[in-house]
Motif scaffolding. Sequence first.
Motif, PDB file in Angstrom:
ATOM      1  N   GLU A  23      14.871   8.757   9.342  1.00 20.26           N
ATOM      2  CA  GLU A  23      16.159   9.268   8.849  1.00 20.26           C
ATOM      3  C   GLU A  23      17.083   8.129   8.414  1.00 20.26           C
ATOM      4  N   LYS A  24      16.774   6.903   8.801  1.00 14.86           N
ATOM      5  CA  LYS A  24      17.594   5.745   8.422  1.00 14.86           C
ATOM      6  C   LYS A  24      17.115   5.077   7.134  1.00 14.86           C
ATOM      7  N   THR A  25      15.960   5.460   6.634  1.00  9.27           N
ATOM      8  CA  THR A  25      15.407   4.828   5.434  1.00  9.27           C
ATOM      9  C   THR A  25      16.250   5.197   4.217  1.00  9.27           C
ATOM     10  N   LYS A  26      16.644   4.165   3.472  1.00 12.25           N
ATOM     11  CA  LYS A  26      17.475   4.372   2.273  1.00 12.25           C
ATOM     12  C   LYS A  26      16.814   3.894   0.992  1.00 12.25           C
ATOM     13  N   ALA A  27      15.802   3.020   1.120  1.00 10.56           N
ATOM     14  CA  ALA A  27      15.218   2.447  -0.090  1.00 10.56           C
ATOM     15  C   ALA A  27      13.818   1.905   0.183  1.00 10.56           C
ATOM     16  N   ILE A  28      13.118   1.680  -0.920  1.00  5.21           N
ATOM     17  CA  ILE A  28      11.812   1.018  -0.911  1.00  5.21           C
ATOM     18  C   ILE A  28      11.939  -0.207  -1.805  1.00  5.21           C
ATOM     19  N   SER A  84      11.300   9.800  -4.713  1.00  2.00           N
ATOM     20  CA  SER A  84      11.915  11.033  -5.186  1.00  2.00           C
ATOM     21  C   SER A  84      11.857  12.130  -4.118  1.00  2.00           C
ATOM     22  N   GLU A  85      10.722  12.243  -3.475  1.00  4.30           N
ATOM     23  CA  GLU A  85      10.538  13.264  -2.432  1.00  4.30           C
ATOM     24  C   GLU A  85      11.523  13.085  -1.281  1.00  4.30           C
ATOM     25  N   TYR A  86      11.832  11.839  -0.929  1.00  6.50           N
ATOM     26  CA  TYR A  86      12.695  11.552   0.213  1.00  6.50           C
ATOM     27  C   TYR A  86      14.104  11.112  -0.182  1.00  6.50           C
ATOM     28  N   GLY A  87      14.425  11.096  -1.469  1.00 10.16           N
ATOM     29  CA  GLY A  87      15.758  10.714  -1.929  1.00 10.16           C
ATOM     30  C   GLY A  87      16.083   9.251  -1.691  1.00 10.16           C
ATOM     31  N   LEU A  88      15.103   8.376  -1.938  1.00  8.18           N
ATOM     32  CA  LEU A  88      15.269   6.949  -1.695  1.00  8.18           C
ATOM     33  C   LEU A  88      15.448   6.174  -2.998  1.00  8.18           C
ATOM     34  N   ASP A  89      16.195   5.087  -2.933  1.00  9.34           N
ATOM     35  CA  ASP A  89      16.313   4.175  -4.063  1.00  9.34           C
ATOM     36  C   ASP A  89      15.110   3.235  -4.077  1.00  9.34           C
ATOM     37  N   VAL A  90      14.828   2.657  -5.251  1.00  7.66           N
ATOM     38  CA  VAL A  90      13.728   1.706  -5.400  1.00  7.66           C
ATOM     39  C   VAL A  90      14.254   0.449  -6.087  1.00  7.66           C
ATOM     40  N   ILE A  91      14.106  -0.675  -5.391  1.00  7.82           N
ATOM     41  CA  ILE A  91      14.490  -1.978  -5.923  1.00  7.82           C
ATOM     42  C   ILE A  91      13.204  -2.777  -6.079  1.00  7.82           C
ATOM     43  N   GLN A  96       0.857  -8.892 -11.207  1.00 11.20           N
ATOM     44  CA  GLN A  96       0.329  -7.538 -11.006  1.00 11.20           C
ATOM     45  C   GLN A  96       1.472  -6.579 -10.674  1.00 11.20           C
ATOM     46  N   ARG A  97       1.347  -5.372 -11.135  1.00 18.44           N
ATOM     47  CA  ARG A  97       2.346  -4.330 -10.917  1.00 18.44           C
ATOM     48  C   ARG A  97       1.891  -3.429  -9.774  1.00 18.44           C
ATOM     49  N   CYS A  98       2.806  -3.151  -8.853  1.00 22.48           N
ATOM     50  CA  CYS A  98       2.517  -2.209  -7.769  1.00 22.48           C
ATOM     51  C   CYS A  98       2.237  -0.822  -8.341  1.00 22.48           C
ATOM     52  N   ASN A  99       1.659   0.036  -7.538  1.00 22.57           N
ATOM     53  CA  ASN A  99       1.401   1.418  -7.932  1.00 22.57           C
ATOM     54  C   ASN A  99       2.731   2.172  -7.925  1.00 22.57           C
ATOM     55  N   MET A 100       3.481   2.015  -9.000  1.00 23.17           N
ATOM     56  CA  MET A 100       4.828   2.558  -9.051  1.00 23.17           C
ATOM     57  C   MET A 100       4.871   4.073  -9.126  1.00 23.17           C
ATOM     58  N   SER A 101       3.872   4.707  -9.712  1.00 21.02           N
ATOM     59  CA  SER A 101       3.926   6.170  -9.794  1.00 21.02           C
ATOM     60  C   SER A 101       3.914   6.785  -8.401  1.00 21.02           C
ATOM     61  N   GLU A 102       3.088   6.275  -7.520  1.00 21.79           N
ATOM     62  CA  GLU A 102       3.027   6.796  -6.153  1.00 21.79           C
ATOM     63  C   GLU A 102       4.294   6.425  -5.366  1.00 21.79           C
ATOM     64  N   ASN A 135       0.854  -1.190   0.000  1.00 19.23           N
ATOM     65  CA  ASN A 135       0.000   0.000   0.000  1.00 19.23           C
ATOM     66  C   ASN A 135       0.889   1.238   0.000  1.00 19.23           C
ATOM     67  N   PRO A 136       0.999   1.933  -1.124  1.00 18.93           N
ATOM     68  CA  PRO A 136       1.916   3.070  -1.204  1.00 18.93           C
ATOM     69  C   PRO A 136       1.527   4.232  -0.279  1.00 18.93           C
ATOM     70  N   LYS A 137       0.288   4.295   0.124  1.00 26.41           N
ATOM     71  CA  LYS A 137      -0.160   5.370   1.016  1.00 26.41           C
ATOM     72  C   LYS A 137       0.423   5.220   2.425  1.00 26.41           C
ATOM     73  N   LEU A 138       0.898   4.026   2.760  1.00 22.84           N
ATOM     74  CA  LEU A 138       1.462   3.784   4.091  1.00 22.84           C
ATOM     75  C   LEU A 138       2.976   3.972   4.146  1.00 22.84           C
ATOM     76  N   ILE A 139       3.601   4.124   2.998  1.00 17.61           N
ATOM     77  CA  ILE A 139       5.063   4.190   2.951  1.00 17.61           C
ATOM     78  C   ILE A 139       5.599   5.432   3.654  1.00 17.61           C
ATOM     79  N   LYS A 140       5.021   6.592   3.400  1.00 17.29           N
ATOM     80  CA  LYS A 140       5.532   7.833   4.006  1.00 17.29           C
ATOM     81  C   LYS A 140       5.560   7.749   5.527  1.00 17.29           C
ATOM     82  N   LYS A 141       4.558   7.122   6.112  1.00 14.29           N
ATOM     83  CA  LYS A 141       4.485   7.000   7.573  1.00 14.29           C
ATOM     84  C   LYS A 141       5.617   6.147   8.134  1.00 14.29           C
ATOM     85  N   ALA A 142       6.194   5.291   7.316  1.00 13.07           N
ATOM     86  CA  ALA A 142       7.251   4.388   7.774  1.00 13.07           C
ATOM     87  C   ALA A 142       8.653   4.949   7.559  1.00 13.07           C
TER      88      ALA A 142
END
Length: 190
Positions: A93-98, A118-125, A106-112, A83-90
């Motif tokens: 300062e130690k978060t480096k990636a999603i 991008s907003e938090y400067g995180l990598d996506v694997i 099925q494809r996750c909601n990648m745009s969100e 659920n991409p809406k829950l990611i920001k809450k998690a």
Amino acid sequence: QFILGQELVQLEKEIARYCGIKYAVGVGNGTDALYLSLKALGISEGDEVISTPFTFIAPAEAIANCGAKPVFVDINYEDFLINPKLIKKAITEKTKAILPVHLFGQRCNMSEILDTASEYGLDVIEDAAQAFGTKGLGEGNALCFSFHPSKSLGSCGDAGMVLTNEKDVAEKVRLLRNHGAKYQQKYNNL
């Protein structure tokens, strides 16, 4: 020819072309694809990586083997994807990636997810072990496939692949998959 030979090179080119991604690097299995992608992106001790618990253990295992902490967020109940809406809450300062997991073709909601990254400067694997052939994959820093016989594109044994549009990530994964040795340069380990 049997290990890292021309057949693999050709397969890497064909899968990269099929997926519309610049670089593909064959690895031992899907777990290696996840782990080597995380390492190539610099994930290490004390980092946090956001993912989903609704999947096989491989993503959490790969994160933990880097010395990082998997941080789980819940899924959407209609498609069982993160659920991409829950990611920001998690995010801390130690978060480096999603690390989203595409399941059941099925494809996750990648745009969100990508907007948040991008907003938090995180990598996506992206873990696409169960989604080979699904359109629109590979928008993150690395896309990981498993070719275990139970997957949508299975091999006779076990295999995996990392796809990326980032040349430095591809080069790091190529080195990491073979003990730091460049292709066809046996015992020349960096």
